[in-house]
Design a protein around this motif. Structure first.
Motif, PDB file in Angstrom:
ATOM      1  N   HIS A   1       0.861  -1.183   0.000  1.00  0.00           N
ATOM      2  CA  HIS A   1       0.000   0.000   0.000  1.00  0.00           C
ATOM      3  C   HIS A   1       0.896   1.231   0.000  1.00  0.00           C
ATOM      4  O   HIS A   1       1.866   1.280   0.756  1.00  0.00           O
ATOM      5  N   PRO A   2       0.601   2.231  -0.828  1.00  0.00           N
ATOM      6  CA  PRO A   2       1.538   3.355  -0.981  1.00  0.00           C
ATOM      7  C   PRO A   2       1.723   4.210   0.264  1.00  0.00           C
ATOM      8  O   PRO A   2       2.804   4.772   0.462  1.00  0.00           O
TER       9      PRO A   2
ATOM     10  N   THR B   1       6.282  -2.247 -11.849  1.00  0.00           N
ATOM     11  CA  THR B   1       5.546  -1.071 -11.372  1.00  0.00           C
ATOM     12  C   THR B   1       4.134  -1.088 -11.911  1.00  0.00           C
ATOM     13  O   THR B   1       3.910  -1.339 -13.100  1.00  0.00           O
ATOM     14  N   ILE B   2       3.181  -0.807 -11.036  1.00  0.00           N
ATOM     15  CA  ILE B   2       1.767  -0.798 -11.391  1.00  0.00           C
ATOM     16  C   ILE B   2       1.175   0.549 -10.999  1.00  0.00           C
ATOM     17  O   ILE B   2       1.451   1.071  -9.919  1.00  0.00           O
ATOM     18  N   ALA B   3       0.338   1.118 -11.868  1.00  0.00           N
ATOM     19  CA  ALA B   3      -0.398   2.338 -11.549  1.00  0.00           C
ATOM     20  C   ALA B   3      -1.731   1.952 -10.913  1.00  0.00           C
ATOM     21  O   ALA B   3      -2.419   1.053 -11.414  1.00  0.00           O
ATOM     22  N   ARG B   4      -2.081   2.608  -9.831  1.00  0.00           N
ATOM     23  CA  ARG B   4      -3.310   2.261  -9.124  1.00  0.00           C
ATOM     24  C   ARG B   4      -3.964   3.514  -8.586  1.00  0.00           C
ATOM     25  O   ARG B   4      -3.320   4.337  -7.932  1.00  0.00           O
ATOM     26  N   ASP B   5      -5.278   3.686  -8.847  1.00  0.00           N
ATOM     27  CA  ASP B   5      -6.044   4.815  -8.331  1.00  0.00           C
ATOM     28  C   ASP B   5      -6.659   4.434  -6.995  1.00  0.00           C
ATOM     29  O   ASP B   5      -7.424   3.461  -6.902  1.00  0.00           O
ATOM     30  N   MET B   6      -6.339   5.221  -5.947  1.00  0.00           N
ATOM     31  CA  MET B   6      -6.774   4.887  -4.592  1.00  0.00           C
ATOM     32  C   MET B   6      -7.138   6.162  -3.841  1.00  0.00           C
ATOM     33  O   MET B   6      -6.630   7.249  -4.135  1.00  0.00           O
ATOM     34  N   TYR B   7      -8.017   6.017  -2.866  1.00  0.00           N
ATOM     35  CA  TYR B   7      -8.357   7.139  -2.004  1.00  0.00           C
ATOM     36  C   TYR B   7      -7.279   7.337  -0.947  1.00  0.00           C
ATOM     37  O   TYR B   7      -6.738   6.369  -0.404  1.00  0.00           O
ATOM     38  N   ALA B   8      -6.993   8.589  -0.642  1.00  0.00           N
ATOM     39  CA  ALA B   8      -6.079   8.924   0.443  1.00  0.00           C
ATOM     40  C   ALA B   8      -6.879   9.490   1.609  1.00  0.00           C
ATOM     41  O   ALA B   8      -8.032   9.910   1.452  1.00  0.00           O
ATOM     42  N   HIS B   9      -6.282   9.480   2.773  1.00  0.00           N
ATOM     43  CA  HIS B   9      -6.920  10.105   3.928  1.00  0.00           C
ATOM     44  C   HIS B   9      -6.844  11.620   3.818  1.00  0.00           C
ATOM     45  O   HIS B   9      -5.921  12.175   3.234  1.00  0.00           O
TER      46      HIS B   9
ATOM     47  N   GLU C   1      -9.097  -0.072  -1.869  1.00  0.00           N
ATOM     48  CA  GLU C   1      -9.019   1.258  -2.479  1.00  0.00           C
ATOM     49  C   GLU C   1      -8.716   2.335  -1.452  1.00  0.00           C
ATOM     50  O   GLU C   1      -8.426   3.473  -1.808  1.00  0.00           O
ATOM     51  N   THR C   2      -8.805   1.991  -0.171  1.00  0.00           N
ATOM     52  CA  THR C   2      -8.599   2.946   0.909  1.00  0.00           C
ATOM     53  C   THR C   2      -7.392   2.512   1.739  1.00  0.00           C
ATOM     54  O   THR C   2      -6.964   1.354   1.671  1.00  0.00           O
ATOM     55  N   PRO C   3      -6.845   3.395   2.559  1.00  0.00           N
ATOM     56  CA  PRO C   3      -5.638   3.050   3.307  1.00  0.00           C
ATOM     57  C   PRO C   3      -5.814   1.920   4.316  1.00  0.00           C
ATOM     58  O   PRO C   3      -4.921   1.087   4.480  1.00  0.00           O
ATOM     59  N   VAL C   4      -6.949   1.894   5.029  1.00  0.00           N
ATOM     60  CA  VAL C   4      -7.140   0.902   6.085  1.00  0.00           C
ATOM     61  C   VAL C   4      -8.449   0.157   5.834  1.00  0.00           C
ATOM     62  O   VAL C   4      -9.388   0.190   6.633  1.00  0.00           O
ATOM     63  N   GLY C   5      -8.507  -0.500   4.685  1.00  0.00           N
ATOM     64  CA  GLY C   5      -9.699  -1.231   4.292  1.00  0.00           C
ATOM     65  C   GLY C   5      -9.764  -2.619   4.897  1.00  0.00           C
ATOM     66  O   GLY C   5      -8.919  -3.015   5.709  1.00  0.00           O
ATOM     67  N   ALA C   6     -10.741  -3.385   4.466  1.00  0.00           N
ATOM     68  CA  ALA C   6     -11.000  -4.710   5.038  1.00  0.00           C
ATOM     69  C   ALA C   6      -9.835  -5.674   4.867  1.00  0.00           C
ATOM     70  O   ALA C   6      -9.668  -6.598   5.661  1.00  0.00           O
TER      71      ALA C   6
ATOM     72  N   PRO D   1     -17.292  11.453   7.580  1.00  0.00           N
ATOM     73  CA  PRO D   1     -17.084  12.325   6.422  1.00  0.00           C
ATOM     74  C   PRO D   1     -15.748  13.044   6.391  1.00  0.00           C
ATOM     75  O   PRO D   1     -15.384  13.611   5.366  1.00  0.00           O
ATOM     76  N   TYR D   2     -15.006  13.021   7.479  1.00  0.00           N
ATOM     77  CA  TYR D   2     -13.716  13.717   7.538  1.00  0.00           C
ATOM     78  C   TYR D   2     -12.547  12.820   7.147  1.00  0.00           C
ATOM     79  O   TYR D   2     -11.394  13.247   7.177  1.00  0.00           O
ATOM     80  N   THR D   3     -12.787  11.562   6.791  1.00  0.00           N
ATOM     81  CA  THR D   3     -11.710  10.570   6.703  1.00  0.00           C
ATOM     82  C   THR D   3     -10.995  10.533   5.354  1.00  0.00           C
ATOM     83  O   THR D   3      -9.767  10.481   5.297  1.00  0.00           O
ATOM     84  N   LEU D   4     -11.745  10.529   4.239  1.00  0.00           N
ATOM     85  CA  LEU D   4     -11.147  10.276   2.927  1.00  0.00           C
ATOM     86  C   LEU D   4     -11.293  11.478   1.996  1.00  0.00           C
ATOM     87  O   LEU D   4     -12.265  12.237   2.073  1.00  0.00           O
ATOM     88  N   GLN D   5     -10.314  11.618   1.103  1.00  0.00           N
ATOM     89  CA  GLN D   5     -10.431  12.614   0.046  1.00  0.00           C
ATOM     90  C   GLN D   5     -11.564  12.233  -0.897  1.00  0.00           C
ATOM     91  O   GLN D   5     -11.905  11.056  -1.037  1.00  0.00           O
ATOM     92  N   GLN D   6     -12.132  13.217  -1.549  1.00  0.00           N
ATOM     93  CA  GLN D   6     -13.265  12.980  -2.446  1.00  0.00           C
ATOM     94  C   GLN D   6     -12.837  12.330  -3.757  1.00  0.00           C
ATOM     95  O   GLN D   6     -13.592  11.555  -4.349  1.00  0.00           O
ATOM     96  N   GLU D   7     -11.630  12.634  -4.200  1.00  0.00           N
ATOM     97  CA  GLU D   7     -11.129  12.105  -5.465  1.00  0.00           C
ATOM     98  C   GLU D   7      -9.963  11.150  -5.203  1.00  0.00           C
ATOM     99  O   GLU D   7      -9.211  11.315  -4.252  1.00  0.00           O
ATOM    100  N   LYS D   8      -9.828  10.171  -6.085  1.00  0.00           N
ATOM    101  CA  LYS D   8      -8.724   9.235  -5.954  1.00  0.00           C
ATOM    102  C   LYS D   8      -7.407   9.863  -6.428  1.00  0.00           C
ATOM    103  O   LYS D   8      -7.402  10.772  -7.250  1.00  0.00           O
ATOM    104  N   THR D   9      -6.322   9.338  -5.895  1.00  0.00           N
ATOM    105  CA  THR D   9      -4.981   9.701  -6.328  1.00  0.00           C
ATOM    106  C   THR D   9      -4.390   8.531  -7.114  1.00  0.00           C
ATOM    107  O   THR D   9      -4.566   7.378  -6.724  1.00  0.00           O
ATOM    108  N   ARG D  10      -3.720   8.834  -8.211  1.00  0.00           N
ATOM    109  CA  ARG D  10      -3.044   7.768  -8.966  1.00  0.00           C
ATOM    110  C   ARG D  10      -1.638   7.580  -8.407  1.00  0.00           C
ATOM    111  O   ARG D  10      -0.811   8.486  -8.436  1.00  0.00           O
TER     112      ARG D  10
END
Length: 247
Positions: free
Chosen positions: A96-97, A180-188, A119-124, A161-170
């Motif tokens: 995880h990045p 190397t793999i490109a991956r779109d994920m939500y950041a905190h 897709e999130t930093p601390v997912g299932a 609602p304060y936890t994740l950014q609205q748009e994903k980061t690549r």
């Protein structure tokens, strides 16, 4: 000294076979022991059948402006003991990045294997949330409960609602094999909010939480399942219980 440290960990409630995630402050220990010696004490305490985990967070280095992460090369930004653990032979790092975890022991490969699927930093699939599948515990060496990354996973479940950014980061993620793999994920994104995870100590009771000394450090051992149950109950009462507005 080693035997004394291990005995102190045992008195706190660390047992053979435990799966334990450690947040730590080397300064709080007030000891001449090296970070590697402290790690070896922890490994001794959980034994060959146990598993030791430490955050290998890299959010200070891997950002939207610098979205490149290497599993093998990007150092943790969260202290001397986790950084030493990252470089230790036999540890496995989840992919995880920004919110990876290093693990050592019997279940290390299993617990770290699927983090990349989130897709999130601390997912299932994160090692933080995998504690719930293995009767996991969290050990805080020093009064660093405010650094409880596990809480981010509960905030994600509660849709705070304060936890994740609205748009994903690549992100561009370099795996251990060099690909190397490109991956779109939500950041905190906690902009405007102060985390108040020390309030965990107000909602847990013994044996859900135990307190004691390791070296000179005040230490806390938490049961992950108990924290999840009590914290989710608090979120249902007040979604903002574990944060406050920044001035």
């Amino acid at each position: 000294m080693k035997e004394n440290f291990v005995n102190q960990l045992k008195s706190l409630g660390v047992n053979y076979g435990d799966v334990i995630l450690v947040h730590s402050s080397m300064k709080a220990l007030g000891t001449k022991r090296t970070p590697l010696e402290v790690i070896n004490d922890l490994i001794t305490a959980v034994g060959d059948s146990g598993t030791l985990l430490m955050p290998a967070l890299s959010y200070k280095y891997v950002t939207a402006e610098n979205p490149h992460f290497s599993v093998a090369k990007t150092e943790p930004c969260v202290g001397l003991i986790p950084k030493t653990f990252f470089y230790m032979d036999g540890t496995i790092r989840s992919v995880h990045p920004t919110h990876s975890v290093c693990a050592y022991g019997r279940l290390a490969a299993e617990i770290t294997a699927k983090h990349f699927a989130d897709e999130t930093p601390v997912g299932a699939n994160s090692p933080f949330m995998k504690l719930l599948e293995h009767s996991g515990k969290m050990l805080f060496i020093g009064d660093v409960v405010k650094s409880c990354t596990f809480m981010h996973g509960l905030e994600e479940i509660a849709a705070a609602p304060y936890t994740l950014q609205q748009e994903k980061t690549r992100y561009f993620i370099e795996n251990a094999d060099g690909t190397t793999i490109a991956r779109d994920m939500y950041a905190h994104d906690f902009s405007g909010w102060q985390q108040e995870y020390q309030r965990i100590k107000d909602i847990l009771r013994y044996p859900e939480i135990s307190c004691g000394k390791v070296g000179k450090a005040d230490c806390f051992l938490l049961d992950a399942a108990a924290l999840a149950e009590k914290a989710m109950r608090k979120f249902r009462e007040d979604l903002y219980y574990f944060v406050s507005r920044e001035e």
